[in-house]
Design a protein around this motif. Structure first.
Motif, PDB file in Angstrom:
ATOM      1  N   UNK A 232      -6.985  63.993  42.487  1.00  0.00           N
ATOM      2  CA  UNK A 232      -5.941  64.335  43.453  1.00  0.00           C
ATOM      3  C   UNK A 232      -5.233  63.149  44.061  1.00  0.00           C
ATOM      4  N   UNK A 233      -5.444  61.951  43.520  1.00  0.00           N
ATOM      5  CA  UNK A 233      -4.748  60.768  44.032  1.00  0.00           C
ATOM      6  C   UNK A 233      -3.262  60.826  43.671  1.00  0.00           C
ATOM      7  N   UNK A 234      -2.483  59.997  44.352  1.00  0.00           N
ATOM      8  CA  UNK A 234      -1.040  59.905  44.124  1.00  0.00           C
ATOM      9  C   UNK A 234      -0.710  58.469  43.745  1.00  0.00           C
ATOM     10  N   UNK A 235       0.081  58.301  42.673  1.00  0.00           N
ATOM     11  CA  UNK A 235       0.465  56.983  42.166  1.00  0.00           C
ATOM     12  C   UNK A 235       1.945  56.733  42.445  1.00  0.00           C
ATOM     13  N   UNK A 236       2.258  55.543  42.946  1.00  0.00           N
ATOM     14  CA  UNK A 236       3.638  55.148  43.238  1.00  0.00           C
ATOM     15  C   UNK A 236       3.935  53.853  42.507  1.00  0.00           C
ATOM     16  N   UNK A 237       5.068  53.806  41.818  1.00  0.00           N
ATOM     17  CA  UNK A 237       5.480  52.577  41.123  1.00  0.00           C
ATOM     18  C   UNK A 237       6.909  52.234  41.468  1.00  0.00           C
ATOM     19  N   UNK A 256      -3.941  67.616  36.196  1.00  0.00           N
ATOM     20  CA  UNK A 256      -4.310  67.777  37.591  1.00  0.00           C
ATOM     21  C   UNK A 256      -5.239  66.690  38.088  1.00  0.00           C
ATOM     22  N   UNK A 257      -5.608  65.744  37.213  1.00  0.00           N
ATOM     23  CA  UNK A 257      -6.407  64.600  37.663  1.00  0.00           C
ATOM     24  C   UNK A 257      -5.696  63.903  38.815  1.00  0.00           C
ATOM     25  N   UNK A 258      -4.392  63.697  38.662  1.00  0.00           N
ATOM     26  CA  UNK A 258      -3.559  63.169  39.741  1.00  0.00           C
ATOM     27  C   UNK A 258      -2.749  64.292  40.351  1.00  0.00           C
ATOM     28  N   UNK A 259      -2.611  64.254  41.674  1.00  0.00           N
ATOM     29  CA  UNK A 259      -1.796  65.275  42.340  1.00  0.00           C
ATOM     30  C   UNK A 259      -0.323  65.070  42.046  1.00  0.00           C
ATOM     31  N   UNK A 260       0.111  63.817  42.025  1.00  0.00           N
ATOM     32  CA  UNK A 260       1.545  63.544  41.877  1.00  0.00           C
ATOM     33  C   UNK A 260       1.762  62.070  41.603  1.00  0.00           C
ATOM     34  N   UNK A 261       2.982  61.754  41.206  1.00  0.00           N
ATOM     35  CA  UNK A 261       3.412  60.362  41.055  1.00  0.00           C
ATOM     36  C   UNK A 261       4.833  60.250  41.577  1.00  0.00           C
ATOM     37  N   UNK A 262       5.126  59.107  42.193  1.00  0.00           N
ATOM     38  CA  UNK A 262       6.477  58.792  42.639  1.00  0.00           C
ATOM     39  C   UNK A 262       6.937  57.538  41.922  1.00  0.00           C
ATOM     40  N   UNK A 263       7.997  57.653  41.120  1.00  0.00           N
ATOM     41  CA  UNK A 263       8.412  56.557  40.249  1.00  0.00           C
ATOM     42  C   UNK A 263       9.872  56.190  40.480  1.00  0.00           C
ATOM     43  N   UNK A 264      10.120  54.889  40.609  1.00  0.00           N
ATOM     44  CA  UNK A 264      11.491  54.394  40.716  1.00  0.00           C
ATOM     45  C   UNK A 264      11.858  53.513  39.531  1.00  0.00           C
ATOM     46  N   UNK A 265      10.887  53.196  38.680  1.00  0.00           N
ATOM     47  CA  UNK A 265      11.103  52.303  37.543  1.00  0.00           C
ATOM     48  C   UNK A 265      10.395  52.870  36.316  1.00  0.00           C
ATOM     49  N   UNK A 266      10.903  52.487  35.124  1.00  0.00           N
ATOM     50  CA  UNK A 266      10.408  53.099  33.894  1.00  0.00           C
ATOM     51  C   UNK A 266      10.445  52.093  32.749  1.00  0.00           C
ATOM     52  N   UNK A 267       9.551  52.277  31.825  1.00  0.00           N
ATOM     53  CA  UNK A 267       9.571  51.499  30.596  1.00  0.00           C
ATOM     54  C   UNK A 267      10.814  51.903  29.788  1.00  0.00           C
ATOM     55  N   UNK A 268      11.572  50.910  29.318  1.00  0.00           N
ATOM     56  CA  UNK A 268      12.740  51.184  28.490  1.00  0.00           C
ATOM     57  C   UNK A 268      13.898  51.812  29.220  1.00  0.00           C
ATOM     58  N   UNK A 269      13.901  51.713  30.557  1.00  0.00           N
ATOM     59  CA  UNK A 269      14.975  52.369  31.305  1.00  0.00           C
ATOM     60  C   UNK A 269      16.348  51.855  30.855  1.00  0.00           C
ATOM     61  N   UNK A 270      17.365  52.694  30.870  1.00  0.00           N
ATOM     62  CA  UNK A 270      17.397  54.043  31.473  1.00  0.00           C
ATOM     63  C   UNK A 270      16.831  55.150  30.598  1.00  0.00           C
ATOM     64  N   UNK A 271      16.260  54.804  29.451  1.00  0.00           N
ATOM     65  CA  UNK A 271      15.712  55.834  28.562  1.00  0.00           C
ATOM     66  C   UNK A 271      14.246  56.053  28.902  1.00  0.00           C
ATOM     67  N   UNK A 272      13.987  56.693  30.035  1.00  0.00           N
ATOM     68  CA  UNK A 272      12.612  56.968  30.423  1.00  0.00           C
ATOM     69  C   UNK A 272      11.997  58.019  29.502  1.00  0.00           C
ATOM     70  N   UNK A 273      10.683  58.049  29.475  1.00  0.00           N
ATOM     71  CA  UNK A 273       9.971  59.044  28.676  1.00  0.00           C
ATOM     72  C   UNK A 273      10.418  60.432  29.128  1.00  0.00           C
TER      73      UNK A 273
END
Length: 321
Positions: A232-237, A256-273
Motif C-alpha cells: 500500500x505504499x505510494x511512489x513519487x518520481x 495492488x502491492x502499491x496503492x498509487x504512484x505520482x509521476x512527472x517524468x518518464x523513460x523515453x518521454x514524451x513517449x511514456x509507456x
C-alpha cells in the motif's frame, strides 16, 4: 551590432528570455519549437559561438565531435545535464553550464502535488466530474491514503530533496532520507539519515525519488526493491524516468502491492509507456516540475548570465566543465 556573439537557441524560450537574448546577442531562434535531431543541431550551429540548449537535445560524443569549431559553450536550460557528454565537451574545450537553484522550489511543489494527487486519487475524482459520472457523496467513494503523520523516504537529498522534506514537515510527516553521504545536521531539514537504501524502503509509506539520472541510479526502483516496500505504499518520481523500472512499477500498481504512484517524468518521454495511461492509480503529469513563469524565466536568465560571463572573459558561475 555585428560584434554580438551568435547563439543557437534550440527551443522556443519564454518571452522575457527571448527579449534579453535578442537585446544582447544575435540569436538563431527555433521558431517552430521542434526538437532538432543530431544532423539539424550540427547544421544550425554553423557559425555560432554558443548553443543555448535543453534536455530534449542529445549532445553525445559523436554530436560534439561534429559541432563547428566556432562553438565555445553549451548552456543547458536545465539543472540535469545527462543529455550532454561533458567529457567529450571538455576534450574539445567547450564549456558546459546548467541552471541550479532556481527550479528547486517549483520542482519540489510538483513532487508534493504528485504525492497528494496519487494518495488522494485526484485524477480519478476529476475524471468522474468531467465525465458527468458523479452522482453524489458516499462514505466509500474514492477512499485514498492518508498523508499526515506518515513516513516519507526521500532518495536523493540534494536541493530538491531538501525542499520536499521542508514541505513534508508541514504535513507532520516523519521524514527519512538516503543519500550517497550524510548531510551536515543543519541541512537535514529534520530528516533521519538511513545509510542503507533497502532498509529505508522497508519503512516507507511514501517514497520520493529525487536523485539525478546516472548509471548508478538506472532502474533503481526495480521489482526487488518494490518488494521491500510495505504493502500500500505510494511512489513519487519527479527526478528522471530512468530511475524506475517501468515493468516492475506497473506490475506493482496492477497487483495492488502499491496503492498509487505520482509521476512527472518518464523513460523515453514524451513517449511514456502507454500502460500507465490505463492505470487509475497512476497520477500522471507531463514533466511540469519547473513549469512556472518565474522559474522558466530564471532558468533562461541563468543561461544568459553564464554566457555573459564567458564572453566577458570571466568564469561562468554555473560551469560544469
Amino acid at each position: 551590432m555585428t560584434d554580438r556573439p551568435l547563439l543557437l537557441v534550440t527551443r522556443r524560450m519564454p518571452p522575457a528570455v527571448t527579449e534579453r537574448l535578442q537585446r544582447d546577442y544575435r540569436a538563431r531562434l527555433n521558431e517552430t519549437d521542434e526538437v532538432y535531431d543530431s544532423d539539424r543541431l550540427v547544421a544550425q550551429a554553423e557559425g555560432c559561438e554558443a548553443i543555448l540548449c535543453c534536455s530534449s537535445e542529445k549532445f553525445s560524443a559523436e554530436v560534439i565531435a561534429r559541432l563547428p569549431e566556432s562553438v565555445r559553450a553549451l548552456a543547458t536550460f536545465s539543472v540535469g545535464y545527462e543529455h550532454i557528454d561533458t567529457t567529450a565537451a571538455k576534450a574539445r574545450g567547450i564549456r558546459v553550464t546548467n541552471t541550479p537553484d532556481v527550479l528547486t522550489d517549483s520542482t519540489a511543489d510538483i513532487a508534493f502535488l504528485c504525492l497528494l494527487g496519487a494518495a488522494r486519487r485526484a485524477w480519478e475524482g476529476e475524471s468522474m466530474l468531467r465525465a458527468g459520472e458523479w452522482v453524489g457523496w458516499s462514505t466509500t467513494q474514492l477512499l485514498g491514503v492518508h498523508v499526515t503523520g506518515k513516513r516519507l523516504g526521500i532518495f536523493g537529498m540534494g536541493r530538491i530533496g531538501r525542499a520536499v522534506a521542508r514541505r513534508a514537515r508541514g504535513f507532520d510527516m516523519e521524514v527519512h532520507y538516503h543519500n550517497r553521504r550524510r548531510l551536515p545536521a543543519d541541512q537535514e531539514e529534520g530528516a533521519t539519515y538511513q545509510a542503507d537504501a533497502d532498509a529505508l524502503l522497508g519503512i516507507c509509506d511514501f517514497v520520493s525519488l529525487n536523485f539525478p539520472a546516472s548509471p548508478e541510479t538506472e532502474n533503481f526502483l526495480n521489482a526487488e526493491r518494490i518488494a521491500k516496500l510495505p504493502d500500500g505504499a505510494v511512489v513519487v518520481n519527479s527526478a528522471r524516468g530512468t530511475v524506475i523500472d517501468d515493468d516492475a512499477l506497473i506490475a506493482a500498481l496492477k497487483s495492488g502491492k502499491l496503492a498509487a504512484a505520482g509521476l512527472d517524468v518518464y523513460r523515453g518521454e514524451p513517449r511514456l509507456d502507454p500502460r500507465y495511461r490505463e492505470l487509475p492509480n497512476a497520477f500522471l503529469l507531463p514533466h511540469m516540475g519547473s513549469a512556472t513563469v518565474e522559474t522558466r524565466d530564471a532558468m533562461g536568465f541563468k543561461c544568459l548570465d553564464n554566457l555573459d560571463a564567458l564572453f566577458a572573459g570571466r568564469e561562468p558561475p554555473d560551469a560544469l566543465v
